[in-house]
Design an enzyme around this catalytic site. Structure first.
Site, PDB file in Angstrom:
ATOM      1  CG  ASP A 294       1.199  -6.649   1.911  1.00  0.00           C
ATOM      2  OD1 ASP A 294       1.458  -5.819   1.174  1.00  0.00           O
ATOM      3  OD2 ASP A 294       0.358  -6.464   2.776  1.00  0.00           O
TER       4      ASP A 294
ATOM      5  CG  ASP B  76       4.273  -4.689   3.917  1.00  0.00           C
ATOM      6  OD1 ASP B  76       3.718  -3.689   4.952  1.00  0.00           O
ATOM      7  OD2 ASP B  76       3.721  -4.301   3.049  1.00  0.00           O
TER       8      ASP B  76
ATOM      9  CE  LYS C 175       4.365  -0.742   4.008  1.00  0.00           C
ATOM     10  NZ  LYS C 175       2.890  -0.950   3.944  1.00  0.00           N
TER      11      LYS C 175
ATOM     12  CD  GLU D 273      -0.868   1.956  -2.115  1.00  0.00           C
ATOM     13  OE1 GLU D 273      -0.200   1.261  -1.150  1.00  0.00           O
ATOM     14  OE2 GLU D 273      -1.162   1.187  -3.097  1.00  0.00           O
TER      15      GLU D 273
ATOM     16  CD  GLU E  99      -1.686  -2.335   4.192  1.00  0.00           C
ATOM     17  OE1 GLU E  99      -2.831  -2.400   3.881  1.00  0.00           O
ATOM     18  OE2 GLU E  99      -1.030  -2.525   3.173  1.00  0.00           O
TER      19      GLU E  99
HETATM   20  O1  KIV Z   1       3.414  -3.904   0.037  1.00  0.00           O
HETATM   21  C1  KIV Z   1       4.033  -2.910  -0.553  1.00  0.00           C
HETATM   22  O2  KIV Z   1       4.690  -3.079  -1.554  1.00  0.00           O
HETATM   23  C2  KIV Z   1       3.620  -1.657  -0.061  1.00  0.00           C
HETATM   24  C3  KIV Z   1       4.171  -0.443  -0.936  1.00  0.00           C
HETATM   25  C4  KIV Z   1       3.278  -0.344  -2.177  1.00  0.00           C
HETATM   26  C5  KIV Z   1       4.214   0.803  -0.007  1.00  0.00           C
HETATM   27  O3  KIV Z   1       2.897  -1.716   0.914  1.00  0.00           O
END
Ligand code: KIV
Length: 302
Positions: free
Chosen positions: A55, A94, A124, A193, A126
């Site tokens: 994202d 994401d 993914k 991160e 968060e």
């Molecule tokens: O959105 C993204 O690019 C990420 C990475 C930095 C891990 O979450």
């Protein structure tokens, strides 16, 4: 020069068992973001193991100053383009802000869109907290999930900005608890991160799944960087400390566009090799038509 042992044709597609094996063998896992077909081709040919349609697209592709404005439709469109350029790396979509937090059902629905409409292998999400339940629900529905702890940009405001996390024993312990809960919920890998290297080092023995670091030092099982950061496609004053630039593509692109503009203005482009030929007799006939007929008369009325 080394032979291309990582060339796409040499490599079987990267799977979840392969990632677990890499962790077990101590083979570093290489992950990069991508947002379109050409960046996917570069990731494929560059021999990476995981591609994340992050994202961060909101910032590096769409020009926002946060990740939160990007939505599911945009993410799915970008992920589908990446899929078309990718064969070998595991493709992770994401889940953007607002696409999974409110309920398990919504989270599963969004994850399914990444798989069904874009051909992603995994998704993914968060944070710990409620995201742990969402991760469990998505994983139970059969879609592999990656977690993300430490600096979680979707909650940057709540974290006080894009800041290093885990600088006190208490906040580092919270990262450990979140990572452990995400692992127990079924996450196949976790991103750390912006966590101090010594903290990541201390946490690593407690995490069994592959940990991919970004600004978390060398102890993690792999590294991820944002495509535009590592290649220097976007330039700006606010590059995070963890970014290393391996190329200066922005400068090369500006040079290219300048050279093109100069040649257009000097009437040096297009030259002979960039134009199409035609039978001169056809041109003569065209000129006769243009000299004698009104342009409102169609050629078939001649
Ligand atoms: O959105 C993204 O690019 C990420 C990475 C930095 C891990 O979450």
């Amino acid at each position: 020069m080394s032979t291309q042992s990582n060339a796409p044709t040499d490599r079987p597609p990267v799977t979840l068992p392969r990632l677990a094996e890499m962790k077990h063998n101590g083979e570093p896992i290489v992950m990069v973001t991508a947002y379109d077909f050409p960046s996917a081709r570069v990731a494929e040919e560059g021999g990476v193991d995981i591609v994340l349609v992050g994202d961060t697209a909101a910032m590096v592709v769409l020009g926002y100053d946060a990740t939160t404005p990007v939505g599911m439709d945009e993410m799915v469109t970008m992920a589908a383009a990446v899929r078309r350029g990718l064969r070998t790396p595991l493709l992770v979509g994401d889940l953007p802000f607002g696409s999974y937090e409110s309920s398990n059902e919504h989270a599963i629905e969004s994850a399914q869109r990444f798989v069904r409409e874009a051909g992603c292998d995994a998704v993914k999400l968060e944070r710990g907290g409620v995201s742990v339940e969402r991760a469990r629900a998505i994983a139970s529905s059969g879609i592999p999930v990656m977690g993300h702890v430490g600096l979680t940009p979707q909650s940057a405001s709540a974290l006080g900005g894009f800041k290093t996390q885990g600088r006190t024993a208490e906040s580092a312990a919270q990262i450990a608890r979140d990572a452990s809960a995400l692992q127990a919920a079924g996450c196949f890998a976790i991103v750390f991160e912006a966590v101090p290297a010594a903290v990541a080092d201390a946490l690593m023995p407690h995490i069994e799944v592959p940990v991919i670091g970004i600004g978390a030092g060398l102890a993690t099982d792999g590294q991820v960087l944002v495509f535009h950061d590592l290649l220097g496609i976007n330039t700006g004053p606010h590059s995070p400390r963890f970014v290393k630039r391996y190329a200066e593509i922005h400068d090369r692109m500006v040079e290219g566009v300048r050279a093109y503009a100069d040649e257009v203005r000097a009437r040096r482009f297009p030259d002979a090799e960039h134009v199409y030929s035609v039978d001169p007799a056809e041109v003569e006939e065209l000129k006769r038509y243009l000299d004698t007929e009104s342009l409102t008369t169609a050629p078939w009325d001649w």
